[in-house]
Design a protein around this motif. Structure first.
Motif, PDB file in Angstrom:
ATOM      1  N   THR B  88      -2.320  -2.931  -0.246  1.00  0.00           N
ATOM      2  CA  THR B  88      -0.871  -3.158  -0.142  1.00  0.00           C
ATOM      3  C   THR B  88      -0.595  -3.864   1.177  1.00  0.00           C
ATOM      4  O   THR B  88      -1.372  -3.734   2.120  1.00  0.00           O
ATOM      5  CB  THR B  88      -0.079  -1.836  -0.175  1.00  0.00           C
ATOM      6  N   ARG B  90       2.742  -5.117   3.929  1.00  0.00           N
ATOM      7  CA  ARG B  90       4.138  -4.964   4.300  1.00  0.00           C
ATOM      8  C   ARG B  90       4.420  -5.929   5.436  1.00  0.00           C
ATOM      9  O   ARG B  90       3.562  -6.163   6.289  1.00  0.00           O
ATOM     10  CB  ARG B  90       4.394  -3.532   4.759  1.00  0.00           C
ATOM     11  N   ASN B 107       9.511  -2.542   1.732  1.00  0.00           N
ATOM     12  CA  ASN B 107       8.603  -1.875   0.793  1.00  0.00           C
ATOM     13  C   ASN B 107       7.179  -2.352   1.038  1.00  0.00           C
ATOM     14  O   ASN B 107       6.968  -3.399   1.627  1.00  0.00           O
ATOM     15  CB  ASN B 107       9.010  -2.163  -0.661  1.00  0.00           C
ATOM     16  N   ARG B 108       6.231  -1.542   0.586  1.00  0.00           N
ATOM     17  CA  ARG B 108       4.829  -1.973   0.624  1.00  0.00           C
ATOM     18  C   ARG B 108       4.535  -2.591  -0.723  1.00  0.00           C
ATOM     19  O   ARG B 108       4.759  -1.978  -1.760  1.00  0.00           O
ATOM     20  CB  ARG B 108       3.889  -0.791   0.843  1.00  0.00           C
ATOM     21  N   THR B 109       4.057  -3.809  -0.714  1.00  0.00           N
ATOM     22  CA  THR B 109       3.808  -4.518  -1.970  1.00  0.00           C
ATOM     23  C   THR B 109       2.339  -4.401  -2.350  1.00  0.00           C
ATOM     24  O   THR B 109       1.463  -4.779  -1.570  1.00  0.00           O
ATOM     25  CB  THR B 109       4.181  -6.008  -1.809  1.00  0.00           C
ATOM     26  N   PRO B 110       2.065  -3.865  -3.551  1.00  0.00           N
ATOM     27  CA  PRO B 110       0.668  -3.803  -3.985  1.00  0.00           C
ATOM     28  C   PRO B 110       0.182  -5.180  -4.409  1.00  0.00           C
ATOM     29  O   PRO B 110       0.944  -5.972  -4.974  1.00  0.00           O
ATOM     30  CB  PRO B 110       0.707  -2.850  -5.183  1.00  0.00           C
ATOM     31  N   LEU B 138      -3.110  -2.301   3.945  1.00  0.00           N
ATOM     32  CA  LEU B 138      -3.642  -0.955   3.742  1.00  0.00           C
ATOM     33  C   LEU B 138      -4.378  -0.919   2.410  1.00  0.00           C
ATOM     34  O   LEU B 138      -3.803  -1.313   1.377  1.00  0.00           O
ATOM     35  CB  LEU B 138      -2.476   0.051   3.735  1.00  0.00           C
ATOM     36  N   SER B 140      -5.730   0.221  -1.037  1.00  0.00           N
ATOM     37  CA  SER B 140      -5.111   1.116  -2.022  1.00  0.00           C
ATOM     38  C   SER B 140      -5.917   2.393  -2.163  1.00  0.00           C
ATOM     39  O   SER B 140      -7.135   2.396  -1.982  1.00  0.00           O
ATOM     40  CB  SER B 140      -5.022   0.428  -3.376  1.00  0.00           C
ATOM     41  N   MET B 141      -5.184   3.461  -2.519  1.00  0.00           N
ATOM     42  CA  MET B 141      -5.854   4.758  -2.663  1.00  0.00           C
ATOM     43  C   MET B 141      -6.689   4.761  -3.928  1.00  0.00           C
ATOM     44  O   MET B 141      -6.309   4.164  -4.929  1.00  0.00           O
ATOM     45  CB  MET B 141      -4.802   5.863  -2.801  1.00  0.00           C
ATOM     46  N   ARG B 143      -7.813   6.424  -7.228  1.00  0.00           N
ATOM     47  CA  ARG B 143      -7.168   7.389  -8.112  1.00  0.00           C
ATOM     48  C   ARG B 143      -8.126   7.911  -9.159  1.00  0.00           C
ATOM     49  O   ARG B 143      -9.051   7.257  -9.515  1.00  0.00           O
ATOM     50  CB  ARG B 143      -5.961   6.759  -8.798  1.00  0.00           C
TER      51      ARG B 143
END
Lengths: 202, 143
Positions: B88, B90, B107-110, B138, B140-141, B143
């Motif tokens: 992401t 920002r 906003n944080r843009t993916p 950053l 991405s997490m 999942r």
């Protein structure tokens, strides 16, 4: 004997205190623009509205405001009114989540004026509308306030799924029309999400 | 017998690994002599995630201004790996006094970038007061 009991009791207390101290809180605040927000496949999340509004505003500024193509009456700033924004998705939400963000940011540019009285249907600010009508009645020689442009749009949902994966695309359509009904700006923004279940972050 | 089991397990592991880590990357064609000349900006980088920085490399930053003086910044990134990377970003904007310009649109843009792909991220400041910018990336997490 007494010493052993005391040692065990103290150890127990310490363990209990440590466990309480280290346990994560049940509720915590997160920044509204952080990457730790919950994301769902089946609905539009708050970060999606912010993202769609952000890209829409950038497009309006680049194509209309920056080029000076939006004109007001008698050289004044153009007045923008919000028309109908249709929610054609399977979930119910207030379209102000999108529109208010766009309106706020456009007003901040100082290049356009927005209105709470010239609305489709019920006025957003009834008291301001009353005052406007009173002013118009008192100043008979003055032309009534009219908007120069209207913003309308639609939000559409397209879903697809396989046996274990779901995908939702939310398509945001926005149009800026002038008083002759001509479209002076249009934009489409897609947000597509895939997943199995709601999750935190993206 | 024991050796056979070890071989079988190793083979199975190799198959599973190759299936899980299947890679594909982008082939690109573009003009050898581009006509547009970007105005490149000298940038300062603070790296706290060397893995992301190594995999998704920021080639450069260029900027331009719209007719009404709104600043537009473009970052060119390159995925140096052979697999897709998700992260992401920002953008924060600052005025000439160095004060941050807040916005309800923050906003944080993916974003996803395929292996070997070069991609541009262009962002327009929504305030004419914006003179400086800061991009944050950053990963991405999982999942």
């Amino acid at each position: 004997m007494f010493k052993s009991i005391l040692t065990i009791a103290l150890t127990g207390t310490c363990v209990a205190l440590l466990t309480t101290g280290c346990s994560s809180p049940k509720t915590q605040y997160v920044d509204s623009d952080s990457s730790r927000l919950i994301a769902n496949v089946d609905e539009i999340n708050i970060q999606d509205f912010a993202r769609a509004a952000d890209e829409m505003v950038q497009s309006i500024i680049e194509n209309c405001i920056s080029t000076g193509s939006l004109k007001g009456t008698n050289g004044e700033k153009p007045i923008l009114a919000i028309s109908r924004i249709v929610n054609n998705t399977s979930t119910q939400f207030d379209t102000d989540l999108l529109v208010k963000r766009i309106r706020t940011e456009l007003l901040r540019t100082g290049k356009v004026l927005t209105t709470t009285t010239l609305n489709l249907g019920v006025s957003e600010d009834p008291l301001a509308k009353e005052a406007m009508l009173m002013e118009e009645a008192l100043a008979e020689d003055q032309a009534p306030l009219v908007h120069n442009y209207t913003l309308s749009g639609k939000i559409i949902e397209v879903t697809t799924r396989t046996s274990n994966l779901r995908q939702s695309t939310y398509e945001f359509h926005l149009t800026l029309s002038d008083r002759r009904g001509l479209n002076v700006w249009e934009e489409i923004k897609n947000i597509t999400k895939q997943g199995k279940k709601p999750s935190v972050g993206f | 017998m024991k050796t056979k089991i070890i071989f079988a397990m190793a083979a199975l592991g190799a198959i599973l690994l190759s299936a899980g880590c299947a890679t594909r990357s982008i082939n690109t064609v573009e003009a050898a002599q581009p006509e547009g000349i970007p105005y490149m900006v000298a940038d300062k980088r603070i790296i706290t995630d060397p893995s992301l920085s190594r995999n998704v490399y920021v080639i450069g930053v260029n900027e331009s201004f719209t007719e009404a003086g709104y600043k537009k910044v473009q970052i060119q990134i390159y995925n140096r790996t052979r697999s897709m990377k998700a992260f992401t970003y920002r953008v924060e904007w600052f005025d000439q006094d160095g004060m941050i310009i807040t916005s309800p649109l923050a906003n944080r843009t993916p974003i996803q970038i395929e292996g070997g792909q070069k991609r541009n991220i262009a962002v327009l400041a929504t305030s004419p007061k914006a003179v400086d910018f800061r991009f944050t990336f950053l990963e991405s997490m999982e999942r």
